[in-house]
Design a protein around this motif. Structure first.
Motif, PDB file in Angstrom:
ATOM      1  N   GLY A  30      32.258  17.735  -6.880  1.00 19.08           N
ATOM      2  CA  GLY A  30      32.354  19.185  -6.909  1.00 19.08           C
ATOM      3  C   GLY A  30      32.303  19.795  -8.298  1.00 19.08           C
ATOM      4  O   GLY A  30      32.171  21.004  -8.434  1.00 19.08           O
ATOM      5  N   LEU A  31      32.430  18.969  -9.340  1.00 26.03           N
ATOM      6  CA  LEU A  31      32.331  19.505 -10.701  1.00 26.03           C
ATOM      7  C   LEU A  31      30.872  19.756 -11.048  1.00 26.03           C
ATOM      8  O   LEU A  31      30.014  18.918 -10.771  1.00 26.03           O
ATOM      9  N   PRO A  32      30.568  20.890 -11.683  1.00 26.67           N
ATOM     10  CA  PRO A  32      29.190  21.108 -12.128  1.00 26.67           C
ATOM     11  C   PRO A  32      28.819  20.114 -13.218  1.00 26.67           C
ATOM     12  O   PRO A  32      29.683  19.610 -13.947  1.00 26.67           O
ATOM     13  N   LEU A  33      27.539  19.823 -13.337  1.00 23.41           N
ATOM     14  CA  LEU A  33      27.043  18.849 -14.305  1.00 23.41           C
ATOM     15  C   LEU A  33      27.506  19.163 -15.726  1.00 23.41           C
ATOM     16  O   LEU A  33      27.824  18.266 -16.502  1.00 23.41           O
ATOM     17  N   ARG A  34      27.590  20.433 -16.084  1.00 23.62           N
ATOM     18  CA  ARG A  34      27.987  20.820 -17.448  1.00 23.62           C
ATOM     19  C   ARG A  34      29.427  20.422 -17.774  1.00 23.62           C
ATOM     20  O   ARG A  34      29.811  20.367 -18.937  1.00 23.62           O
ATOM     21  N   LEU A  35      30.228  20.120 -16.761  1.00 19.78           N
ATOM     22  CA  LEU A  35      31.611  19.714 -16.986  1.00 19.78           C
ATOM     23  C   LEU A  35      31.796  18.205 -16.920  1.00 19.78           C
ATOM     24  O   LEU A  35      32.918  17.708 -16.935  1.00 19.78           O
ATOM     25  N   LYS A  36      30.671  17.477 -16.845  1.00 19.35           N
ATOM     26  CA  LYS A  36      30.720  16.014 -16.808  1.00 19.35           C
ATOM     27  C   LYS A  36      30.112  15.459 -18.088  1.00 19.35           C
ATOM     28  O   LYS A  36      29.378  16.135 -18.784  1.00 19.35           O
ATOM     29  N   LYS A  37      30.436  14.220 -18.382  1.00 18.97           N
ATOM     30  CA  LYS A  37      29.848  13.519 -19.534  1.00 18.97           C
ATOM     31  C   LYS A  37      29.080  12.324 -18.982  1.00 18.97           C
ATOM     32  O   LYS A  37      29.620  11.523 -18.218  1.00 18.97           O
ATOM     33  N   GLN A  38      27.827  12.234 -19.360  1.00 16.60           N
ATOM     34  CA  GLN A  38      26.957  11.174 -18.836  1.00 16.60           C
ATOM     35  C   GLN A  38      27.387   9.801 -19.367  1.00 16.60           C
ATOM     36  O   GLN A  38      27.794   9.674 -20.522  1.00 16.60           O
ATOM     37  N   PRO A  39      27.276   8.765 -18.535  1.00 13.53           N
ATOM     38  CA  PRO A  39      27.623   7.410 -18.976  1.00 13.53           C
ATOM     39  C   PRO A  39      26.653   6.906 -20.047  1.00 13.53           C
ATOM     40  O   PRO A  39      25.537   7.419 -20.180  1.00 13.53           O
ATOM     41  N   GLU A  40      27.100   5.927 -20.794  1.00 13.64           N
ATOM     42  CA  GLU A  40      26.277   5.294 -21.826  1.00 13.64           C
ATOM     43  C   GLU A  40      26.153   3.811 -21.501  1.00 13.64           C
ATOM     44  O   GLU A  40      27.079   3.205 -20.965  1.00 13.64           O
ATOM     45  N   THR A  41      25.007   3.225 -21.852  1.00 11.02           N
ATOM     46  CA  THR A  41      24.758   1.807 -21.613  1.00 11.02           C
ATOM     47  C   THR A  41      24.036   1.224 -22.814  1.00 11.02           C
ATOM     48  O   THR A  41      23.141   1.859 -23.358  1.00 11.02           O
TER      49      THR A  41
END
Length: 109
Positions: A30-41
């Protein structure tokens, strides 16, 4: 952030990536994408390292900064670290914005 606080104690070092993500990902539904941090690999000494960032805090400054997340670090599918200490600290931090009760009206009469 309450969803995260309710589940964070279910995760232990050594847990599998699948188990950890099955606990963490629903806390961000339910969180908008702008409030998430993308994973790193990335690869490190022939091992696959993945970092998943769980939303664990919020600053009402309009920015999405590292200090609002808790990193979960996986090496070859096993959780090896929780938190910023392992990564050397957050790269960005939010600024507390004080709330004032002052109403400024610049209308000309």
């Amino acid at each position: 952030m309450r969803k995260y606080e309710a589940v964070r104690d279910q995760i232990q070092l050594g847990d599998s990536e699948d188990k950890v993500l099955s606990v963490l990902l629903p806390t961000e539904s339910g969180l908008p994408l702008r409030l998430k941090k993308q994973p790193e690999t990335y690869l490190q000494d022939k091992s696959l390292v993945k970092i998943h960032y769980a939303r664990s805090g919020f600053q009402s400054d309009g920015l999405t900064t590292d200090d609002e997340f808790t990193p979960y670090v996986f090496k070859d599918g096993k959780l090896i670290a929780i938190g910023w200490q392992y990564l050397g600290g957050p790269k960005s931090v939010g600024q507390v914005v004080p709330i004032t009760n002052v109403n400024v009206n610049n209308r000309k009469r």
